[in-house]
Design a protein around this motif. Structure first.
Motif, short mmCIF file in Angstrom:
data_model
loop_
_atom_site.label_atom_id
_atom_site.label_comp_id
_atom_site.label_asym_id
_atom_site.label_seq_id
_atom_site.Cartn_x
_atom_site.Cartn_y
_atom_site.Cartn_z
N GLY A 190 37.69 0.59 78.57
CA GLY A 190 39.26 0.04 78.27
C GLY A 190 39.41 -1.42 77.83
N LYS A 191 38.09 -2.16 77.66
CA LYS A 191 38.19 -3.38 77.17
C LYS A 191 39.12 -3.47 75.85
CE LYS A 191 33.73 -3.83 77.26
NZ LYS A 191 33.29 -2.38 77.94
N PRO A 192 39.31 -4.97 75.52
CA PRO A 192 39.98 -5.04 74.34
C PRO A 192 39.19 -4.57 73.11
CG PRO A 192 40.13 -7.13 75.63
CD PRO A 192 39.31 -6.19 76.31
N GLY A 193 39.97 -3.89 72.12
CA GLY A 193 39.26 -3.14 71.19
C GLY A 193 38.23 -2.08 71.57
N PHE A 194 38.04 -1.73 72.50
CA PHE A 194 37.21 -0.84 73.08
C PHE A 194 35.70 -1.06 72.56
CE2 PHE A 194 41.23 1.24 73.38
CZ PHE A 194 41.32 2.28 74.53
N MET A 195 35.47 -2.42 72.84
CA MET A 195 34.20 -2.93 72.35
C MET A 195 33.26 -3.51 73.71
SD MET A 195 33.86 -2.79 69.04
CE MET A 195 32.70 -3.89 68.79
N ASN A 196 32.09 -3.23 73.56
CA ASN A 196 31.05 -3.81 74.46
C ASN A 196 30.50 -5.13 74.26
OD1 ASN A 196 31.32 -1.48 76.15
ND2 ASN A 196 29.98 -0.35 74.94
N GLY A 197 29.97 -5.98 75.02
CA GLY A 197 29.19 -7.09 74.82
C GLY A 197 27.93 -6.52 75.11
N PRO A 198 27.06 -7.47 75.30
CA PRO A 198 25.48 -7.46 75.76
C PRO A 198 25.49 -6.41 77.17
CG PRO A 198 25.83 -9.61 75.39
CD PRO A 198 27.11 -9.09 75.20
N PHE A 199 24.43 -5.87 77.28
CA PHE A 199 24.23 -4.83 78.44
C PHE A 199 22.76 -4.55 78.48
CE2 PHE A 199 25.34 -1.57 75.10
CZ PHE A 199 24.28 -0.81 75.49
N ALA A 204 44.11 1.24 77.15
CA ALA A 204 43.62 2.44 77.55
C ALA A 204 44.62 3.47 78.48
CB ALA A 204 42.37 2.18 78.32
N ALA A 205 44.60 4.54 78.41
CA ALA A 205 45.27 5.47 79.31
C ALA A 205 44.59 5.39 80.68
CB ALA A 205 45.58 6.76 78.71
N PRO A 206 45.25 5.87 81.96
CA PRO A 206 44.72 5.81 83.01
C PRO A 206 43.56 6.90 83.09
CG PRO A 206 46.91 6.01 83.21
CD PRO A 206 46.62 6.25 81.73
N LEU A 207 43.56 8.18 82.27
CA LEU A 207 42.55 8.93 82.15
C LEU A 207 42.38 9.27 80.83
CD1 LEU A 207 40.55 10.63 84.07
CD2 LEU A 207 42.31 12.50 83.69
N TYR A 208 41.20 9.28 80.22
CA TYR A 208 41.14 9.69 78.65
C TYR A 208 39.53 9.87 78.30
CZ TYR A 208 39.30 4.80 78.30
OH TYR A 208 38.59 3.44 78.51
N TRP A 209 39.41 10.67 77.24
CA TRP A 209 38.28 10.85 76.81
C TRP A 209 37.69 9.82 75.77
CZ3 TRP A 209 36.70 15.03 79.32
CH2 TRP A 209 37.56 15.94 79.66
N LEU A 210 36.34 9.57 75.72
CA LEU A 210 35.74 8.63 74.45
C LEU A 210 34.84 9.75 74.09
CD1 LEU A 210 34.84 5.33 76.51
CD2 LEU A 210 36.26 5.72 74.09
#
Length: 261
Positions: free
Chosen positions: A247-256, A89-95
């Motif tokens: 900015g996690k690996p693969g831009f993936m979330n786990g449970p939340f 991930a860049a320091p500042l970015y759009w998702l």
């Protein structure tokens, strides 16, 4: 649009939310003529659906963001699926998720959204969620959470205090037994299914109390909704009890779980 030289300048000046809402609502206007008009979906590599509306809306969003803030990169769903997700991930970015809830969109349901979020480091700092079929936009940032009819005036929203009988939202793919178990686990006696990032918005405006998610999601699925929930006084926490980060690996979330008061 504003004359600020960076999104963070615009955020500090109080103009970023208006700028992003303008872009999201323009994408919504592009999407809406395809809705309930016989549109079909192609299957992506992960078997999730994509339509012409997804692709055209993403192109519009990315063009508008790049024209306004060319120095800020974007991580967007369709570009990432077509060309690969960034390695970091860049320091500042759009998702950007140009059409969240594509299955609902193709079915002709109303629960699909346009999501744009600004991420600084590991944290989402602002975001907007527009619902084309409902004509509504929700937004969140340091100044709080707001909602408006497309092009209208903003009104403040806030999570509600947890009532005696809490209400949970689940993704529609969750079976009834598992949904009831998750609702009870998070202190809710009632639950209903809902598609897309509208689940976050319903919590932020005080209509529901919790949204637990056990399956994986991409970061563009959650960032804008998290910005709205947090700005409205709620929380989005991972299984470690800490704020969901980006900015996690693969831009993936786990449970939340997203929750209100």
């Amino acid at each position: 649009m504003s004359s600020a030289t960076s999104p963070l300048d615009a955020l500090a000046a109080g103009t970023l939310i208006d700028d992003l809402a303008e872009v999201a609502e323009a994408a919504a206007a592009l999407i809406l003529p395809y809705w309930r008009n016989g549109i079909t979906a192609d299957a992506k590599a992960d078997d999730s659906p994509v339509t012409r509306a997804d692709r055209e809306a993403e192109a519009l969003i990315l063009d508008r963001l790049a024209a306004r803030w060319p120095q800020v990169p974007a991580v967007a769903e369709e570009a990432s699926e077509a060309h690969g997700r960034p390695a970091s991930a860049a320091p500042l970015y759009w998702l950007v998720d140009p059409l969240d809830g594509t299955r609902a969109f193709v079915r002709g349901d109303e629960a699909f959204t346009v999501n744009i979020a600004l991420v600084e480091g590991p944290r989402v700092v602002a975001g907007v969620v527009s619902a084309p079929a409902l004509g509504l936009t929700w937004a969140g940032g340091p100044a709080g959470a707001v909602r408006r009819a497309f092009g209208g005036a903003w009104t403040s929203i806030r999570v509600r205090a947890r009532p005696a009988v809490g209400s949970a939202l689940m993704s529609k793919g969750v079976g009834p037994e598992e949904a009831a178990r998750l609702a009870a686990l998070h202190g809710c006696d009632d639950w209903r299914g809902e598609d897309s990032s509208l689940k976050f918005c319903r919590i932020a405006e005080g209509a529901c109390d919790a949204y637990p998610r056990t399956g994986p999601t991409s970061e563009w699925d959650t960032a804008a909704g998290q910005a709205v929930v947090e700005a409205a006084g709620g929380r989005v926490l991972g299984p470690d009890g800490e704020r969901l980060t980006y900015g996690k690996p693969g831009f993936m979330n786990g449970p939340f779980v997203a929750s209100g008061g």
